[in-house]
Design a protein around this motif. Sequence first.
Motif, PDB file in Angstrom:
ATOM      1  N   ALA A 176       0.590  -0.987  -0.016  1.00 35.33           N
ATOM      2  CA  ALA A 176       0.129   0.111   0.041  1.00 35.33           C
ATOM      3  C   ALA A 176       0.785   1.321  -0.047  1.00 35.33           C
ATOM      4  O   ALA A 176       2.015   1.361   0.635  1.00 35.33           O
ATOM      5  CB  ALA A 176      -0.912  -0.199   1.159  1.00 35.33           C
ATOM      6  N   ARG A 178      -9.788   0.793   4.375  1.00 36.99           N
ATOM      7  CA  ARG A 178      -9.109  -0.397   4.121  1.00 36.99           C
ATOM      8  C   ARG A 178      -9.231  -1.407   5.050  1.00 36.99           C
ATOM      9  O   ARG A 178      -9.386  -2.547   4.868  1.00 36.99           O
ATOM     10  CB  ARG A 178      -7.556  -0.123   3.765  1.00 36.99           C
ATOM     11  CG  ARG A 178      -6.836  -1.465   3.371  1.00 36.99           C
ATOM     12  CD  ARG A 178      -5.344  -0.807   3.391  1.00 36.99           C
ATOM     13  NE  ARG A 178      -4.464  -1.881   2.914  1.00 36.99           N
ATOM     14  CZ  ARG A 178      -4.063  -2.130   1.809  1.00 36.99           C
ATOM     15  NH1 ARG A 178      -4.565  -1.468   0.697  1.00 36.99           N
ATOM     16  NH2 ARG A 178      -3.322  -3.195   1.437  1.00 36.99           N
ATOM     17  N   SER A 189      -2.610   1.390  -3.758  1.00 36.29           N
ATOM     18  CA  SER A 189      -3.511   2.387  -3.296  1.00 36.29           C
ATOM     19  C   SER A 189      -2.726   3.807  -3.629  1.00 36.29           C
ATOM     20  O   SER A 189      -1.711   3.978  -3.647  1.00 36.29           O
ATOM     21  CB  SER A 189      -3.751   2.621  -1.785  1.00 36.29           C
ATOM     22  OG  SER A 189      -4.446   1.496  -1.447  1.00 36.29           O
TER      23      SER A 189
END
Length: 648
Positions: free
Chosen positions: A617, A628, A642
């Motif tokens: 991420a 999340r 992300s």
Amino acid sequence: MPATGQHPLSVAQYLRLKEHIPPLYGLLCVNAAILAFTHRNLAPAWLVYVVPAVLICVCLMRMVAWIRPLNDADFDPAVARHRLRRTHALAVVLGITFVAWALGLDRFGGPYQHGHVAVFVTATLMGCVFCLSFLPRAAVAVCVTTLGTFFIYAVVIGGEVLIAIAINITLVAIGILKVLRDSYGSFVNLEASQRALQAERRQAQALGEENARLAQTDALTGMPNRRFFFATLERLLESAGPATEFGVGLIDLDRFKPINDTHGHAHGDRLLQVLGARMQAASSSDTIIARLGGDEFGLITIGGAEATSRIATELCRAICEPASVGDTVVAVGCSAGLAVYPAIGTTANLLFDRADFALYHAKNHKRGQCVLFSQELERLVKTEQALDAALQGADLKQELSLVFQPIVETQNLEMIGVESLARWHSPTLGAVTPELLIASAERVGRAREVTVMLFEKALEALGRLPAPLRLSFNLAGHDICNQATIDALLHRIDIAGCDPQRVLIEITESSLISEFKAASLAVERLRGTGMRIALDDFGTGYSSLSALHQLPLDIVKIDRSFAARLDEAEGRKLNTAIRHLARALSLDCVIEGIETENQLVSARVAGFTMAQGYFIARPMPLDDVLDRIAQPAPSPRRLVRSGGAASV
């Protein structure tokens, strides 16, 4: 003419006589001519014309000798004493000669002529005594010889009037000689006082010159100091012509503080003396090396950029050679920053600042090298100036923010915590990288404010994160070694009311090495509250094993450069060895910089239980982190990157 009081008594006597004796000879010439004139028709021609002519010629020659300009020989005491002795003898000879001549004329003429002779003897005698007042022995000798001759003549002639005149003249002469003696005594005392005063002045001047020298000399090394350095720089600027070029440099020692800490300040001082002598021996006559303070030295060279760089490089090479300090052989490095007149600057402050910035750049980016200030560094200076101006007036609460990068377990990719990363969005400059934010905060003196504000925001975020997720917060080197900053952080966590065990403080190895004792105390205080401590960027510092062994750590975070080598067999072996080392020390491990699925798999195989990186991420706002968390953890093959800004 030099002041009399600066010379011995004989020289002072001679200089005073030089003012008085020419008028004496003039008086003798005039009196002799007048006496000869009054006897011109009474005495023989040889006595009226030849003898006075010879005496007047002698007097005129002596007058010319006395009125000549002064030269160096006149201030030689031996020469002065010789001339005083000659003057003494000549005064006696001339006194007797003039009196004998006058008495020879006294045999001719009537009462008026005899009275004129008496007046001549008296006037001549008094004139000689007064003009020889600074040579009293000569004055006494003239009195004794001339008066004795005149008295004997008066007795032989047998005239009562003449004897009475001789007695009167003698009594007057005795009184004058007493006055002369007192006056000469005052003169001697005055000369002695003046010589004593001049001696004191010379001593005071010598002391003042010595103080001035010491004021521009470094007491430890004997090298020129900061004051001398800037005074020389100002003189060079004042005398600089259109074609003048010279360089200004700053040399700062590397690894000097560990020597001070390990061997003591006495060894450190001795090393500075050795290096100072070494630099002075390696520099030419047109190069000035000064100790500016601590382990920083200043350099001024005559020449352009090439000559300045060459000399600075030679000095750095001399510094880096091992040095014997007592029974210990030590070695330090050095970095240098250089600026050249007039290409870089035309004022002392500007040249020094430019050299200082070049040194700063060298220590941070080209350690151990000599960096010449350039247009690229000029651009960086302007960028830093803009950053500093923006940060000085920044509303930290509004402009600072945090993003968060998840830290997951490598087996199931479940999030176990987040690392908070600083962001600064300036209304005038836009987004500013964390590195520039930290550097600017240190320069403008707002480092503590920035750290405390970011910590407050991190604690607010921790309050929104579900337990038992923990939050990592980075402390820079200046934070961990600043007691006031640690006090402020501990106060903030007290009033926040959160669980300190959910806070992980990340510190770097570089901050530990620079101030290990202060950092150790700070770590103990932070850990005493229940917070956990992580050593960040492990493997990039100078004494990792020492830090791991001596500090109460909980976690080590392996630098991202090791994750990049997980694709290589040797890299996997190295990472496995690091993991075994951490496990042997009962430390958890987080491997940073995971950017591919293969790296994640290799990290899991190597035994790493926690990881973070772009493949898992990217840094994201807190709301995205909470979203999340609400979703089920993805498998490694379903990971989606992300969005977010770049990490610290």
